[in-house]
Design a protein around this motif. Structure first.
Motif, PDB file in Angstrom:
ATOM      1  N   PHE A 190       0.865  -1.192   0.000  1.00  0.00           N
ATOM      2  CA  PHE A 190       0.000   0.000   0.000  1.00  0.00           C
ATOM      3  C   PHE A 190       0.898   1.237   0.000  1.00  0.00           C
ATOM      4  O   PHE A 190       1.577   1.524   0.987  1.00  0.00           O
ATOM      5  CB  PHE A 190      -0.855  -0.058   1.275  1.00  0.00           C
ATOM      6  CG  PHE A 190      -2.078   0.805   1.282  1.00  0.00           C
ATOM      7  CD1 PHE A 190      -3.318   0.261   0.984  1.00  0.00           C
ATOM      8  CD2 PHE A 190      -2.013   2.147   1.631  1.00  0.00           C
ATOM      9  CE1 PHE A 190      -4.470   1.030   1.029  1.00  0.00           C
ATOM     10  CE2 PHE A 190      -3.159   2.937   1.672  1.00  0.00           C
ATOM     11  CZ  PHE A 190      -4.400   2.366   1.371  1.00  0.00           C
ATOM     12  N   LEU A 191       0.914   1.959  -1.118  1.00  0.00           N
ATOM     13  CA  LEU A 191       1.888   3.035  -1.302  1.00  0.00           C
ATOM     14  C   LEU A 191       1.186   4.373  -1.559  1.00  0.00           C
ATOM     15  O   LEU A 191       0.246   4.436  -2.353  1.00  0.00           O
ATOM     16  CB  LEU A 191       2.765   2.655  -2.510  1.00  0.00           C
ATOM     17  CG  LEU A 191       4.104   3.325  -2.694  1.00  0.00           C
ATOM     18  CD1 LEU A 191       5.011   3.120  -1.479  1.00  0.00           C
ATOM     19  CD2 LEU A 191       4.803   2.759  -3.940  1.00  0.00           C
ATOM     20  N   LEU A 192       1.682   5.421  -0.903  1.00  0.00           N
ATOM     21  CA  LEU A 192       1.118   6.762  -1.086  1.00  0.00           C
ATOM     22  C   LEU A 192       1.981   7.511  -2.100  1.00  0.00           C
ATOM     23  O   LEU A 192       3.198   7.646  -1.907  1.00  0.00           O
ATOM     24  CB  LEU A 192       1.104   7.514   0.247  1.00  0.00           C
ATOM     25  CG  LEU A 192       0.494   6.745   1.438  1.00  0.00           C
ATOM     26  CD1 LEU A 192       0.557   7.577   2.716  1.00  0.00           C
ATOM     27  CD2 LEU A 192      -0.963   6.351   1.137  1.00  0.00           C
ATOM     28  N   ILE A 193       1.368   7.976  -3.169  1.00  0.00           N
ATOM     29  CA  ILE A 193       2.157   8.570  -4.266  1.00  0.00           C
ATOM     30  C   ILE A 193       1.672   9.983  -4.574  1.00  0.00           C
ATOM     31  O   ILE A 193       0.460  10.224  -4.754  1.00  0.00           O
ATOM     32  CB  ILE A 193       2.054   7.697  -5.547  1.00  0.00           C
ATOM     33  CG1 ILE A 193       2.506   6.253  -5.241  1.00  0.00           C
ATOM     34  CG2 ILE A 193       2.894   8.288  -6.669  1.00  0.00           C
ATOM     35  CD1 ILE A 193       2.523   5.324  -6.447  1.00  0.00           C
ATOM     36  N   ASP A 194       2.629  10.896  -4.648  1.00  0.00           N
ATOM     37  CA  ASP A 194       2.349  12.280  -5.026  1.00  0.00           C
ATOM     38  C   ASP A 194       1.990  12.284  -6.518  1.00  0.00           C
ATOM     39  O   ASP A 194       2.811  11.893  -7.359  1.00  0.00           O
ATOM     40  CB  ASP A 194       3.608  13.124  -4.765  1.00  0.00           C
ATOM     41  CG  ASP A 194       3.385  14.597  -5.039  1.00  0.00           C
ATOM     42  OD1 ASP A 194       2.400  14.928  -5.733  1.00  0.00           O
ATOM     43  OD2 ASP A 194       4.198  15.408  -4.553  1.00  0.00           O
ATOM     44  N   MET A 195       0.784  12.757  -6.843  1.00  0.00           N
ATOM     45  CA  MET A 195       0.321  12.690  -8.235  1.00  0.00           C
ATOM     46  C   MET A 195       1.071  13.660  -9.142  1.00  0.00           C
ATOM     47  O   MET A 195       0.932  13.611 -10.361  1.00  0.00           O
ATOM     48  CB  MET A 195      -1.190  12.956  -8.315  1.00  0.00           C
ATOM     49  CG  MET A 195      -2.047  11.888  -7.655  1.00  0.00           C
ATOM     50  SD  MET A 195      -1.893  10.257  -8.437  1.00  0.00           S
ATOM     51  CE  MET A 195      -2.870  10.490  -9.917  1.00  0.00           C
ATOM     52  N   LYS A 196       1.867  14.549  -8.523  1.00  0.00           N
ATOM     53  CA  LYS A 196       2.661  15.471  -9.356  1.00  0.00           C
ATOM     54  C   LYS A 196       4.057  14.895  -9.645  1.00  0.00           C
ATOM     55  O   LYS A 196       4.885  15.546 -10.282  1.00  0.00           O
ATOM     56  CB  LYS A 196       2.779  16.833  -8.664  1.00  0.00           C
ATOM     57  CG  LYS A 196       1.447  17.605  -8.655  1.00  0.00           C
ATOM     58  CD  LYS A 196       1.525  18.918  -7.925  1.00  0.00           C
ATOM     59  CE  LYS A 196       1.662  18.817  -6.424  1.00  0.00           C
ATOM     60  NZ  LYS A 196       0.618  18.098  -5.700  1.00  0.00           N
ATOM     61  N   SER A 197       4.324  13.676  -9.197  1.00  0.00           N
ATOM     62  CA  SER A 197       5.650  13.068  -9.418  1.00  0.00           C
ATOM     63  C   SER A 197       5.932  12.939 -10.909  1.00  0.00           C
ATOM     64  O   SER A 197       5.023  12.585 -11.681  1.00  0.00           O
ATOM     65  CB  SER A 197       5.703  11.653  -8.827  1.00  0.00           C
ATOM     66  OG  SER A 197       5.283  11.634  -7.503  1.00  0.00           O
ATOM     67  N   PRO A 198       7.207  13.175 -11.310  1.00  0.00           N
ATOM     68  CA  PRO A 198       7.554  12.927 -12.720  1.00  0.00           C
ATOM     69  C   PRO A 198       7.265  11.471 -13.070  1.00  0.00           C
ATOM     70  O   PRO A 198       7.510  10.568 -12.264  1.00  0.00           O
ATOM     71  CB  PRO A 198       9.060  13.205 -12.758  1.00  0.00           C
ATOM     72  CG  PRO A 198       9.338  14.060 -11.553  1.00  0.00           C
ATOM     73  CD  PRO A 198       8.323  13.696 -10.514  1.00  0.00           C
ATOM     74  N   GLY A 199       6.733  11.240 -14.293  1.00  0.00           N
ATOM     75  CA  GLY A 199       6.447   9.878 -14.740  1.00  0.00           C
ATOM     76  C   GLY A 199       4.980   9.491 -14.603  1.00  0.00           C
ATOM     77  O   GLY A 199       4.576   8.422 -15.051  1.00  0.00           O
ATOM     78  N   ILE A 200       4.157  10.382 -13.994  1.00  0.00           N
ATOM     79  CA  ILE A 200       2.724  10.077 -13.882  1.00  0.00           C
ATOM     80  C   ILE A 200       1.963  10.829 -14.967  1.00  0.00           C
ATOM     81  O   ILE A 200       2.124  12.045 -15.136  1.00  0.00           O
ATOM     82  CB  ILE A 200       2.154  10.489 -12.503  1.00  0.00           C
ATOM     83  CG1 ILE A 200       2.746   9.600 -11.422  1.00  0.00           C
ATOM     84  CG2 ILE A 200       0.627  10.400 -12.493  1.00  0.00           C
ATOM     85  CD1 ILE A 200       2.078   9.701 -10.085  1.00  0.00           C
ATOM     86  N   THR A 201       1.144  10.102 -15.703  1.00  0.00           N
ATOM     87  CA  THR A 201       0.265  10.731 -16.691  1.00  0.00           C
ATOM     88  C   THR A 201      -1.169  10.357 -16.365  1.00  0.00           C
ATOM     89  O   THR A 201      -1.471   9.172 -16.197  1.00  0.00           O
ATOM     90  CB  THR A 201       0.586  10.224 -18.120  1.00  0.00           C
ATOM     91  OG1 THR A 201       1.987  10.383 -18.352  1.00  0.00           O
ATOM     92  CG2 THR A 201      -0.207  10.988 -19.173  1.00  0.00           C
ATOM     93  N   VAL A 202      -2.020  11.374 -16.274  1.00  0.00           N
ATOM     94  CA  VAL A 202      -3.438  11.135 -16.001  1.00  0.00           C
ATOM     95  C   VAL A 202      -4.226  11.430 -17.261  1.00  0.00           C
ATOM     96  O   VAL A 202      -4.144  12.538 -17.794  1.00  0.00           O
ATOM     97  CB  VAL A 202      -3.935  12.048 -14.850  1.00  0.00           C
ATOM     98  CG1 VAL A 202      -5.442  11.899 -14.649  1.00  0.00           C
ATOM     99  CG2 VAL A 202      -3.203  11.733 -13.559  1.00  0.00           C
ATOM    100  N   ARG A 203      -4.948  10.426 -17.745  1.00  0.00           N
ATOM    101  CA  ARG A 203      -5.727  10.637 -18.966  1.00  0.00           C
ATOM    102  C   ARG A 203      -7.213  10.445 -18.642  1.00  0.00           C
ATOM    103  O   ARG A 203      -7.658   9.321 -18.408  1.00  0.00           O
ATOM    104  CB  ARG A 203      -5.287   9.632 -20.029  1.00  0.00           C
ATOM    105  CG  ARG A 203      -5.737  10.031 -21.414  1.00  0.00           C
ATOM    106  CD  ARG A 203      -4.889   9.402 -22.489  1.00  0.00           C
ATOM    107  NE  ARG A 203      -5.194   7.991 -22.643  1.00  0.00           N
ATOM    108  CZ  ARG A 203      -4.483   7.141 -23.378  1.00  0.00           C
ATOM    109  NH1 ARG A 203      -3.404   7.543 -23.994  1.00  0.00           N
ATOM    110  NH2 ARG A 203      -4.830   5.884 -23.494  1.00  0.00           N
ATOM    111  N   PRO A 204      -7.980  11.549 -18.594  1.00  0.00           N
ATOM    112  CA  PRO A 204      -9.388  11.446 -18.204  1.00  0.00           C
ATOM    113  C   PRO A 204     -10.191  10.549 -19.148  1.00  0.00           C
ATOM    114  O   PRO A 204      -9.911  10.472 -20.347  1.00  0.00           O
ATOM    115  CB  PRO A 204      -9.897  12.880 -18.271  1.00  0.00           C
ATOM    116  CG  PRO A 204      -8.688  13.720 -18.127  1.00  0.00           C
ATOM    117  CD  PRO A 204      -7.579  12.946 -18.798  1.00  0.00           C
TER     118      PRO A 204
END
Ligand SMILES: Cc1cc2nc3c(=O)[nH]c(=O)nc-3n(C[C@H](O)[C@H](O)[C@H](O)COP(=O)(O)OP(=O)(O)OC[C@H]3O[C@@H](n4cnc5c(N)ncnc54)[C@H](O)[C@@H]3O)c2cc1C
Length: 407
Positions: A190-204
């Motif tokens: 169970f990991l808490l991840i900052d959504m602004k971290s490099p490498g994250i892409t959010v596609r609605p």
């Protein structure tokens, strides 16, 4: 069976009702009534600050962390009054899902870092569990988190899907595979991840109702400090199950069903057939009565679970039953609204992509639609998903068959 609230609980209900009457702003009620998703961050933020100021930012948390220590029944009353007042439930994923796990299994640093900004409405969370081929079969999830050579960071690679509110979230709590050598359930963390971290892409993802509250989340070599691992590595599955146990009765969506039934009745009182209010026509009145009776029966089941009077022996099967029944009623009651409105239900959300994609822009046509029309059609479409999210209906039925009937 007869169920009565104590005078103290009734007084509590009046206090909560009065508070919402005075504090639910027109803006909040607008979004609450329509059921639009996602609600703009700014609206949620302002609303959460109002609740927090009153000490009701997260009533279901222990007092020590800023909650209330209310009984399950009082938490139930609170949520019922909130929904009745068209208030918003701020950040469900954060306050109801991430926080209970961090409170129960997180360390002091995690509790002090992540809980206060959630209470004050400054930080939003999303839940990254499901993957393209791992929904009902969640234990098969493939997103990997491997410790780097220095042993200070996890490097995360994979893809999540159907992540509600990822678009507005600052942080996400993720289930990730940290060990592929053990049985699937034992290798998940169970990991808490900052959504602004490099490498994250959010596609609605624009869903059938026109809202874009869902998203795909891609993680490519995302570096996450080791400190963000909650509890022990490999225990994520156990923590996720703990969450489900905490939220035993919410899956019945009883508040939603009762409120939407009231809306359906109000529509059917105002809409007429040959000059007669729809609610007074035998065919429609019968449908309303059937749904009302089923909602009442569901409510009593929920209250019995809350009062811990019965079902103790087979609670898991009962919780699955509440989910199946509640989600089917969500669909029936929103269908009732759309049927009552007929073609006039074609007025979509006043806000958001639904409006842009499907609805006429504000114009002289607006007079054709009554104030109660916006959102009813969107809600009807969105509720097609109610029998899928939070545990698909067929899977729940399998659980009932096994636990209640030994099949
Ligand atoms: C609106 C919405 C919001 C969501 N929000 C989130 C979120 O915020 N975070 C998140 O992590 N996930 C979220 N989800 C994902 C959700 O948890 C999954 O959709 C759900 O678990 C089902 O998984 P699936 O979509 O992979 O379907 P599948 O598991 O592939 O199921 C497809 C169909 O097969 C049936 N089925 C599957 N297994 C069995 C079986 N063993 N026996 C009989 N029938 C079976 C199911 O009942 C269903 O009808 C959301 C989904 C929706 C629709």
């Amino acid at each position: 069976m007869h169920f009565e609230f104590s005078p103290e609980d009734e007084a509590f209900r009046q206090e909560v009702r009065q508070f919402f009457r005075e504090h639910v702003t027109a803006e909040v009620a607008h979004y609450g009534f329509e059921g639009a998703h996602p609600v703009p961050r700014d609206v949620l933020r302002k609303w959460q600050k109002i609740l927090h100021e009153r000490g009701w930012g997260a009533p279901h948390w222990p007092k020590k962390f800023g909650g209330t220590d209310w009984s399950p029944l009082r938490k139930h009353i609170f949520l019922e009054e909130l929904v009745n007042a068209d208030g918003l439930d701020y950040g469900w994923q954060g306050t109801h899902m991430m926080a209970p796990v961090v409170i129960a299994f997180g360390n002091q640093w995690q509790q002090e870092t992540f809980l206060p900004p959630l209470l004050s409405g400054d930080v939003f969370w999303c839940q990254g569990f499901s993957e393209p081929n791992s929904g009902s079969d969640l234990a098969s999830l493939k997103t990997r988190a491997e410790l780097d050579d220095a042993g200070t960071h996890y490097v995360v690679n994979g893809q999540k899907i159907w992540t509600s509110d990822a678009k507005i979230a600052d942080w996400g709590f993720f289930l990730v595979r940290t060990d592929s050598t053990v049985k699937p359930q034992r290798g998940i963390s169970f990991l808490l991840i900052d959504m602004k971290s490099p490498g994250i892409t959010v596609r609605p993802i624009v869903s059938i109702d026109g809202g874009d509250g869902l998203a795909e989340v891609f993680l490519e070599n995302v570096r996450v400090p080791k400190e963000n691992l909650v509890g022990e590595p490999g225990m994520g599955w156990t923590y996720a199950k703990y969450l489900l146990e905490k939220e035993r009765t919410s899956s019945a969506f009883i508040y939603f069903n009762k409120r939407e039934l009231e809306k359906a009745k109000a529509i059917a009182r105002a809409e007429t057939l040959d000059g007669v209010p729809l609610l007074e026509t035998p065919a429609f009145a019968r449908r309303v009565a059937e749904i009302e009776a089923d909602i009442l029966a569901l409510e009593w089941s929920v209250l019995r679970v809350l009062a811990q009077e019965s079902f103790r022996d087979n609670l898991d099967a009962v919780v699955s039953t509440l989910k199946v029944r509640g989600s089917e009623l969500q669909q029936r009651v929103t269908e009732l609204q759309v049927d009552a409105l007929g073609p006039r239900s074609l007025r979509f959300y006043d806000h958001g992509p639904g409006r842009a994609a499907h609805a006429p822009q504000p114009s002289e046509w607006d007079d054709l639609w009554p104030a109660y029309a916006p959102g009813r059609n969107n809600m009807y479409f969105f509720q097609r998903a109610a029998t899928i999210y939070g545990g698909a209906r067929e899977v729940q039925k399998n659980i009932i068959a096994k636990l209640a009937f030994g099949l």
